[in-house]
Design a protein around this motif. Structure first.
Motif, PDB file in Angstrom:
ATOM      1  N   UNK A  25       0.850  -1.186   0.000  1.00 37.76           N
ATOM      2  CA  UNK A  25       0.000   0.000   0.000  1.00 37.76           C
ATOM      3  C   UNK A  25       0.886   1.236   0.000  1.00 37.76           C
ATOM      4  N   UNK A  26       0.260   2.420  -0.052  1.00 35.86           N
ATOM      5  CA  UNK A  26       1.001   3.660   0.033  1.00 35.86           C
ATOM      6  C   UNK A  26       1.372   4.015   1.454  1.00 35.86           C
ATOM      7  N   UNK A  27       2.228   5.018   1.595  1.00 39.24           N
ATOM      8  CA  UNK A  27       2.761   5.403   2.902  1.00 39.24           C
ATOM      9  C   UNK A  27       1.660   5.711   3.912  1.00 39.24           C
ATOM     10  N   UNK A  28       0.633   6.435   3.481  1.00 35.55           N
ATOM     11  CA  UNK A  28      -0.414   6.871   4.402  1.00 35.55           C
ATOM     12  C   UNK A  28      -1.224   5.723   4.975  1.00 35.55           C
ATOM     13  N   UNK A  35       3.407  -8.595   7.216  1.00 36.36           N
ATOM     14  CA  UNK A  35       4.472  -7.787   6.610  1.00 36.36           C
ATOM     15  C   UNK A  35       3.808  -6.745   5.728  1.00 36.36           C
ATOM     16  N   UNK A  36       4.299  -5.506   5.755  1.00 43.92           N
ATOM     17  CA  UNK A  36       3.718  -4.433   4.954  1.00 43.92           C
ATOM     18  C   UNK A  36       4.802  -3.816   4.079  1.00 43.92           C
ATOM     19  N   UNK A  37       4.485  -3.662   2.796  1.00 44.46           N
ATOM     20  CA  UNK A  37       5.392  -3.029   1.844  1.00 44.46           C
ATOM     21  C   UNK A  37       4.825  -1.664   1.471  1.00 44.46           C
ATOM     22  N   UNK A  38       5.593  -0.621   1.662  1.00 43.19           N
ATOM     23  CA  UNK A  38       5.229   0.710   1.191  1.00 43.19           C
ATOM     24  C   UNK A  38       5.644   0.791  -0.273  1.00 43.19           C
ATOM     25  N   UNK A  39       4.683   0.715  -1.181  1.00 42.42           N
ATOM     26  CA  UNK A  39       5.043   0.615  -2.594  1.00 42.42           C
ATOM     27  C   UNK A  39       5.594   1.918  -3.167  1.00 42.42           C
ATOM     28  N   UNK A  40       5.536   3.015  -2.385  1.00 41.75           N
ATOM     29  CA  UNK A  40       6.169   4.246  -2.847  1.00 41.75           C
ATOM     30  C   UNK A  40       7.672   4.225  -2.588  1.00 41.75           C
ATOM     31  N   UNK A  41       8.118   3.284  -1.753  1.00 39.75           N
ATOM     32  CA  UNK A  41       9.541   3.176  -1.426  1.00 39.75           C
ATOM     33  C   UNK A  41      10.160   1.875  -1.919  1.00 39.75           C
ATOM     34  N   UNK A  42       9.335   0.868  -2.114  1.00 44.19           N
ATOM     35  CA  UNK A  42       9.832  -0.451  -2.506  1.00 44.19           C
ATOM     36  C   UNK A  42       8.835  -1.091  -3.457  1.00 44.19           C
ATOM     37  N   UNK A  43       9.285  -1.472  -4.635  1.00 41.46           N
ATOM     38  CA  UNK A  43       8.408  -2.124  -5.593  1.00 41.46           C
ATOM     39  C   UNK A  43       8.160  -3.569  -5.155  1.00 41.46           C
ATOM     40  N   UNK A  44       6.900  -3.944  -4.924  1.00 41.19           N
ATOM     41  CA  UNK A  44       6.607  -5.293  -4.415  1.00 41.19           C
ATOM     42  C   UNK A  44       7.103  -6.423  -5.304  1.00 41.19           C
ATOM     43  N   UNK A  45       7.213  -6.183  -6.614  1.00 40.29           N
ATOM     44  CA  UNK A  45       7.650  -7.250  -7.520  1.00 40.29           C
ATOM     45  C   UNK A  45       9.159  -7.311  -7.674  1.00 40.29           C
ATOM     46  N   UNK A  46       9.887  -6.435  -6.976  1.00 40.62           N
ATOM     47  CA  UNK A  46      11.336  -6.371  -7.168  1.00 40.62           C
ATOM     48  C   UNK A  46      12.118  -7.176  -6.142  1.00 40.62           C
TER      49      UNK A  46
END
Length: 327
Positions: A181-184, A196-207
């Motif tokens: 999701x986004x940072x907010x 586990x949470x991925x901030x997709x504005x900082x880390x691409x989930x597929x990378x």
């Protein structure tokens, strides 16, 4: 005959032009339930219905030149006002939630098999958010995604309407959940149970190097190749929807490509067309009653502010669901 206020559109239009108008209160047929609507959920499908975009939706049942059904809204929560002579499951005064056509109104007609009793530990506002997004999340994970206990699942768009349901339902089904999701929305997604949470504005989930048994994609913008790369060899990808693409097909092209590609690879690539099923609504109600599921509602808008609610939803800022307050 009493009257009701309902949002009516007589032709495809801009959401900004929507206004409430007075029409006669409907009378239930033999197999109908008349619901006094307290609140109704808002989802991306409302925008598609109003605008008739992408044009593909007009060809699959909305109506080519004009909408076949001028009513708006699908999910709702309220109290039973009257029932048809063949209805035995409900009686006036019962608190219910579920789905019907035209829920953005003071009164709406529903079939009894699309309604279930309101859990005692929730509100009309929260229950109104359940049917469309909750059923999409449940059927996407359990039915199309074949999710099993102990598996690793990635939910793209975990802070949105479908995503917040999916995180909690996946946990209830015994999965280990990663939400993107986004940072907010990071704190929200973590608070509803994501491991586990991925901030997709900082880390691409597929990378990253992490691999998943199931990906539930509610975002609709990453390529099939990128998503397949982070799936395990026999993993499953379920595409819930897409809000990107052109005016003709929108994001439907990616679902078509997934269906065409799937027979030739070991991974299962699938789209989702969720359906309103009484058994599934009851399952969601049970999760709410046990505390395993709490509908996330960011904000409630009065009926006459529906255009503003749609604009907020389309901007992608909503955390969880938006609800239209009617009563």
């Amino acid at each position: 005959m009493t009257t009701m206020k309902a949002v009516i559109r007589h032709e495809y239009c801009s959401p900004e032009t929507l206004r409430a108008s007075e029409v006669e209160r409907p009378e239930p047929g033999p197999g109908d339930v008349l619901v006094r609507v307290h609140a109704a959920g808002l989802d991306q499908g409302v925008w598609h219905t109003v605008t008739g975009l992408p044009y593909l939706v007009r060809l699959v049942g909305f109506g080519v030149r004009r909408p076949k059904d001028p009513g708006l809204g699908m999910d709702l929560a309220g109290t039973v006002a009257a029932v048809g002579r063949d209805v035995t499951r409900f009686r006036p005064g019962d608190a219910v939630f579920g789905a019907c056509e035209g829920s953005y109104a003071e009164y709406a007609l529903a079939r009894p098999e699309t309604l279930v009793p309101l859990p005692a530990n929730t509100t009309f506002e929260r229950a109104a958010a359940v049917a469309v997004s909750g059923l999409a999340a449940l059927q996407g994970l359990r039915d199309r995604g074949e999710l099993r206990e102990g598996e690793e699942v990635l939910i793209l768009g975990a802070g949105g309407g479908v995503g917040t349901f999916a995180v909690q339902i996946a946990k209830a089904l015994g999965a280990r959940v990663t939400g993107a999701c986004g940072t907010a929305k990071v704190d929200l997604v973590r608070s509803i149970g994501a491991d586990h949470v991925i901030d997709h504005t900082k880390e691409e989930p597929t990378a990253g190097s992490r691999r998943y048994d199931l990906i539930l994609d509610t975002g609709g913008q990453r390529s099939l190749g990128a998503l397949r790369r982070i799936l395990r060899p026999r993993g499953r990808l379920v595409l819930v929807g897409s809000e990107v693409g052109g005016r003709w097909t929108g994001g439907a092209g990616r679902q078509v490509r997934a269906q065409l590609w799937s027979p030739f690879v070991r991974q299962k690539l699938r789209g989702l067309l969720s359906r309103t099923r009484e058994a599934d609504l009851r399952y969601l109600a049970e999760l709410i009653e046990t505390g395993a599921l709490t509908p996330v509602v960011e904000r409630s808008y009065p009926l006459d502010e529906l255009p503003a609610a749609i604009a907020h939803l389309r901007a992608g800022r909503a955390a969880g669901k938006l609800v239209i307050s009617v009563a």
